[in-house]
Design a protein around this motif. Structure first.
Motif, PDB file in Angstrom:
ATOM      1  N   ASP B  76       0.907  -1.315  -0.094  1.00  0.00           N
ATOM      2  CA  ASP B  76      -0.027   0.115  -0.011  1.00  0.00           C
ATOM      3  C   ASP B  76       0.699   1.404  -0.126  1.00  0.00           C
ATOM      4  O   ASP B  76       1.591   1.310   0.822  1.00  0.00           O
ATOM      5  CB  ASP B  76      -0.688   0.185   1.383  1.00  0.00           C
ATOM      6  N   ASP B  79      -0.645   8.137   1.458  1.00  0.00           N
ATOM      7  CA  ASP B  79      -0.310   9.633   1.410  1.00  0.00           C
ATOM      8  C   ASP B  79       0.145  10.093   2.498  1.00  0.00           C
ATOM      9  O   ASP B  79      -0.471   9.924   3.764  1.00  0.00           O
ATOM     10  CB  ASP B  79      -1.618  10.257   0.929  1.00  0.00           C
ATOM     11  N   VAL B  80       0.908  11.093   2.242  1.00  0.00           N
ATOM     12  CA  VAL B  80       1.529  12.020   3.361  1.00  0.00           C
ATOM     13  C   VAL B  80       1.202  13.259   3.459  1.00  0.00           C
ATOM     14  O   VAL B  80       0.544  13.960   4.239  1.00  0.00           O
ATOM     15  CB  VAL B  80       3.035  11.772   3.522  1.00  0.00           C
ATOM     16  N   VAL B  96       0.993   9.460   9.358  1.00  0.00           N
ATOM     17  CA  VAL B  96       0.628   8.592   8.068  1.00  0.00           C
ATOM     18  C   VAL B  96      -0.566   7.753   8.570  1.00  0.00           C
ATOM     19  O   VAL B  96      -0.593   7.115   9.835  1.00  0.00           O
ATOM     20  CB  VAL B  96       1.767   7.930   7.099  1.00  0.00           C
ATOM     21  N   VAL B  97      -1.593   7.247   7.847  1.00  0.00           N
ATOM     22  CA  VAL B  97      -2.513   6.239   8.067  1.00  0.00           C
ATOM     23  C   VAL B  97      -2.016   5.078   7.549  1.00  0.00           C
ATOM     24  O   VAL B  97      -2.072   4.981   6.347  1.00  0.00           O
ATOM     25  CB  VAL B  97      -3.750   6.721   7.712  1.00  0.00           C
ATOM     26  N   ILE B  98      -2.084   4.032   8.386  1.00  0.00           N
ATOM     27  CA  ILE B  98      -1.750   2.724   8.081  1.00  0.00           C
ATOM     28  C   ILE B  98      -2.648   1.761   8.560  1.00  0.00           C
ATOM     29  O   ILE B  98      -3.693   2.075   9.377  1.00  0.00           O
ATOM     30  CB  ILE B  98      -0.523   2.228   8.480  1.00  0.00           C
ATOM     31  N   SER B  99      -2.924   0.587   7.704  1.00  0.00           N
ATOM     32  CA  SER B  99      -4.005  -0.396   7.864  1.00  0.00           C
ATOM     33  C   SER B  99      -3.367  -1.604   8.728  1.00  0.00           C
ATOM     34  O   SER B  99      -2.639  -2.092   8.045  1.00  0.00           O
ATOM     35  CB  SER B  99      -4.673  -0.660   6.575  1.00  0.00           C
ATOM     36  N   ARG B 106      -9.803  -4.680  10.624  1.00  0.00           N
ATOM     37  CA  ARG B 106      -8.781  -3.947  10.240  1.00  0.00           C
ATOM     38  C   ARG B 106      -8.413  -2.676  10.849  1.00  0.00           C
ATOM     39  O   ARG B 106      -9.577  -1.737  10.577  1.00  0.00           O
ATOM     40  CB  ARG B 106      -8.645  -3.884   8.397  1.00  0.00           C
ATOM     41  N   ASN B 108      -7.264   0.906  10.601  1.00  0.00           N
ATOM     42  CA  ASN B 108      -6.669   2.172  10.294  1.00  0.00           C
ATOM     43  C   ASN B 108      -6.250   3.197  11.265  1.00  0.00           C
ATOM     44  O   ASN B 108      -6.966   3.829  12.095  1.00  0.00           O
ATOM     45  CB  ASN B 108      -7.685   3.062   9.394  1.00  0.00           C
TER      46      ASN B 108
END
Ligand code: FES
Lengths: 605, 197
Positions: B76, B79-80, B96-99, B106, B108
């Motif tokens: 994945d 976006d920053v 940053v958003v990670i899953s 899941r 986020n």
């Protein structure tokens, strides 16, 4: 080895203890009739062990309970078996408990200074029923939710204290996540603790009074030690019970239906051990319902508690106690007959049987479907937002569907949180086209608050088209191809090139997306009142941004929509020229709700 | 006649007497049938052991599974920020958003990264300290970890402290003016950078 044992023994006295436990004399010799007590101890341990491990993944929250149980059931290795053992183990516990009680009763083993032993046993029976009741809710599927709803309402029927009792049970006025929490804590902490103490007490009283022995005197001279004779028989029984449970758990996984949906018309049926009471309920209408739900159990348990004081004759032979034995036969036979009758009535009732079968089918379909993890924190999209309902080119019916139905029935027609799946629905219920058209119009029904609104605004030919399409719908509308969103995704990122234009307007997913490098900077948003979320958000969007209903942002600036107009509008939308599907009125809203909603709307700019 | 008394002992009679008698006679019985007793004992042991064995396997598989689950490293891009917004020279911290795979869900969630941009040259660092996982802070001249005092230069070189390696860089790219990273977790406490998730 032996010296190690001696070493430990010198410090613990383990030899004496084990001798005291194992050499207990069994009057009249070991028997299979005595195996139930040990069987129950085993089941208690099995339930405790499987229960402890289940909590490793289980989440006691209305939002996640169902997903976590589905995860245990479908993904975690051995999860299905462990859950099956726990679920079947619960039923086995009730069966064996009744067997234990019947054996004690028939052998007259509650006599001769065993009153406390017997009473502690009856309390444990109540606790086991409490386990069954609290455990039933935990999976939070349809069956659990509606079963518990009915169960707690029965408590509410009790005169005088009922209402308070029900509120204590529920932890409020309704079945919510608080109810789940307290049921969970009761199920895994309070009841096990109580049961453990009572088991110890029960065993102590038992050893103090000594085994009662057989009711006849043929074997009076015979005495065998507990180990190995009785223990072997006990262990054999335990082993068989375990094997049966294991086979059941492997071959017939414990059922898990779709997640609880309070808006559905689920036909609730109690678990098998409550069926007799449920059946009795049918014969006592109105206030008389208290007789089977409250009166009968109270009388029954009262009698059970007092039994050793009522029946004080020393006679233990069952054949010489005709009244006691026929009372037992009546109670057991009656329960079995009532339970069977209830099953039979459901099976022969045309509507109920169809509905129950459909529900079972739904549960089966859910069990088969592969696991879908919950999306947590979805408000921060990881990837550029995907356009959910792509404009479908070509099919007029699908356009109508996406404009009117998809928001509730799902983009794939597999149902959503507010409305059921439509796939195969018409087929399954053998609905006719004219019925569906009428249903859309609301002719056949009076839309209840929160149920499907009327769709009078559809053109007659559109209604016909939708109805025809529904009749034929037998698979989900095709899910979007992964490449499809790429087109949509390009739009926001393309916009992102002009950074100067970025304003942090509210609403649209794009704004959230754009600012999510630092989501904490989002401007404060006045939280909508609960009544809005419950009754309006559904059509007008959670923040009034519009959905199938129009956008409500800055609504008060429009003509005829001043706050005072809105207050009146909520009682009578038709007077303001509003059309379906906005319901004719919202009787379920209180004046305070209306005021809060309007106040919030006037702030929404 | 004695029998009669045994069946319905009068309340005053102590049951202990009969218990003691039985105790002795059972001891007698045991001595006579020792072989049978050991056979039954063996069977009891076997049955107990098999139940315990089955449950042991079930519980082990059930509880150890997340530890041995195969890693699915997702490709994945996250976006920053728009690249033009990132100031030159000084390090910028962004979330940053990670899953993340949470089993039944899941999740986020957010993780921090440090971005250092010098004209065309841009590096993205994970803000997780390679020592034991505290969050790295920026200073005037470089980076430090407040927990045990590890320090790095602006270019991520290790300067001192217990950290086993330099700061962990993350893969990045610029797409349509938007800086994106591929967020990863790295094993802590080892000199080499290993992706663990
Ligand atoms: S965790 Fe950063 S120095 Fe120890």
């Amino acid at each position: 080895m032996a010296s190690l044992y001696d070493w430990i023994d010198e410090r613990t006295g383990v030899k004496r203890i084990s001798r005291a436990i194992l050499d207990e004399p069994i009057r009249g010799g070991a028997r299979f009739a005595y195996v139930f007590g040990s069987g129950l101890v085993f089941l208690f341990l099995l339930q405790a062990a499987t229960g402890i491990f289940l909590t490793m993944y289980y989440v006691p929250s209305a939002d996640h309970a169902h997903a976590s149980v589905a995860y245990i059931q479908k993904v975690v290795p051995m999860g299905s078996i462990i859950r099956g053992l726990h679920s079947y183990g619960a039923s086995a516990m009730i069966i064996i408990l009744v067997a234990h009680l019947v054996q004690t009763y028939l052998f007259g083993a509650y006599k001769q200074r065993r009153e406390l032993l017997w009473i502690v046993g009856i309390i444990m029976l109540l606790i086991v029923l409490g386990f069954a009741f609290t455990g039933y809710l935990l999976p939070w599927d349809q069956e659990a939710y509606f079963g518990t709803k009915v169960g707690t309402s029965v408590a509410g029927e009790v005169p005088v204290v009922g209402e308070v009792m029900q509120r204590i049970l529920l932890g409020g006025h309704d079945l919510t996540t608080l109810t789940l929490s307290r049921f969970f804590v009761t199920h895994i902490f309070l009841l096990p603790l109580a049961l453990l103490l009572l088991v110890v007490l029960h065993l102590y009283f038992f050893r103090r009074a000594g085994a009662a022995g057989p009711y006849h005197h043929r074997d009076d001279a015979k005495v065998e030690p507990f180990y190995p004779y009785q223990l072997f028989k006990d262990m054999l029984f335990i082993f068989i019970v375990f094997l049966v449970l294991l086979i059941l758990a492997v071959k017939f996984p414990a059922r898990l239906g779709p997640q609880a949906d309070p808006t559905s018309d689920y036909l609730a049926r109690p678990p098998w051990y409550f069926l007799p009471l449920f059946q009795l309920l049918k014969y006592f209408p109105g206030k008389l319902a208290l007789i089977p739900t409250v009166g009968l159990p109270m009388v029954l348990f009262g009698l059970l508690f007092l039994l050793p004081f009522i029946d004080r004759r020393p006679e233990r032979h069952p054949l010489r106690r005709p009244i006691a034995v026929s009372a037992l036969a009546l109670a057991l036979g009656g329960s079995v007959a009532l339970g069977a009758l209830s099953k039979y009535q459901d099976a022969t009732h045309p509507e109920f049987s169809a509905k129950l079968r459909a529900q079972e089918e739904e549960a089966r379909a859910f069990m088969k479907a592969s696991f879908v993890p919950q999306e947590i924190g979805r408000s921060i999209p990881v990837n550029p937002p995907i356009v959910k309902n792509p404009p479908v080119v070509g099919s007029r019916v699908l356009k109508i569907y996406f404009a009117n139905c998809a928001n509730c029935h799902g983009a794939d027609a597999m149902g959503g949180p507010m409305a059921p799946a439509l796939v195969k629905l018409a087929k399954h219920w053998r609905l006719t086209k004219s019925f569906l058209v009428d249903y859309l119009l609301g002719h056949t029904r009076e839309p209840a608050p929160g149920s499907m609104p009327r769709f009078k605004q559809l053109m007659p030919e559109d209604r016909e088209a939708i109805a025809e399409w529904l009749l034929a719908l037998d698979k989900p509308i095709r899910a979007m191809e992964p490449e499809a969103p790429a087109v949509a995704a390009a739009t926001p990122s393309a916009k992102a090139i002009e950074p100067k234009k970025r304003t942090t307007t509210l609403g649209g997913p794009r704004a959230i997306y754009r600012s999510h490098g630092a989501p904490l900077e989002q401007p404060a948003f006045p939280p909508p009142p609960a009544a809005f979320t419950a009754h309006c958000a559904f059509c007008h969007g959670p923040r009034g941004e519009g959905n199938i209903g129009p956008r409500l942002i800055s609504i008060t600036e429009k003509p005829n929509r001043r706050p005072e107009d809105l207050l009146k509008l909520l009682t009578d939308p038709r007077a303001y020229g509003l059309k379906d599907p906005m319901p004719a009125r919202f009787p379920q809203l209180s004046d305070e709700d209306r005021r809060q909603i309007v106040e919030w709307l006037s702030k929404l700019k | 006649m004695n029998q009669e008394q045994k069946v319905s002992p009068s309340p005053r009679r102590k049951p202990e007497t009969s218990k003691i008698e039985q105790g002795t006679s059972s001891a007698q019985a045991i001595r006579n049938i020792a072989p049978r007793r050991s056979f039954l004992g063996l069977m009891i042991g076997l049955m107990t052991a098999s139940i315990a064995g089955v449950m042991g396997v079930l519980f082990a598989g059930f509880s150890l599974f997340p530890a041995f689950k195969k890693l699915s490293v997702e490709r994945d891009w996250t976006d920053v920020a728009p690249v033009d917004d990132i100031p030159d020279g000084e390090p910028v911290k962004r979330a940053v958003v990670i899953s993340q795979d949470g089993g039944w869900g899941r999740f986020n969630t957010q993780q921090l990264v440090w971005i250092v941009k010098n004209g065309d040259h841009l590096v993205v660092y994970s803000a997780i300290c390679p020592h034991l996982g505290c969050t790295i802070n920026a200073t005037d001249s470089g980076f430090i970890c407040p927990c045990h005092g590890s320090a790095w230069a602006r270019d991520g070189r290790k300067l001192g402290g217990p950290t086993p390696r330099g700061m962990d860089t993350l893969e990045h790219r610029v797409k349509d003016g938007l800086l994106q990273v591929r967020y990863r977790f790295f094993r802590q406490g080892v000199p080499d950078k290993h992706v663990i998730a």
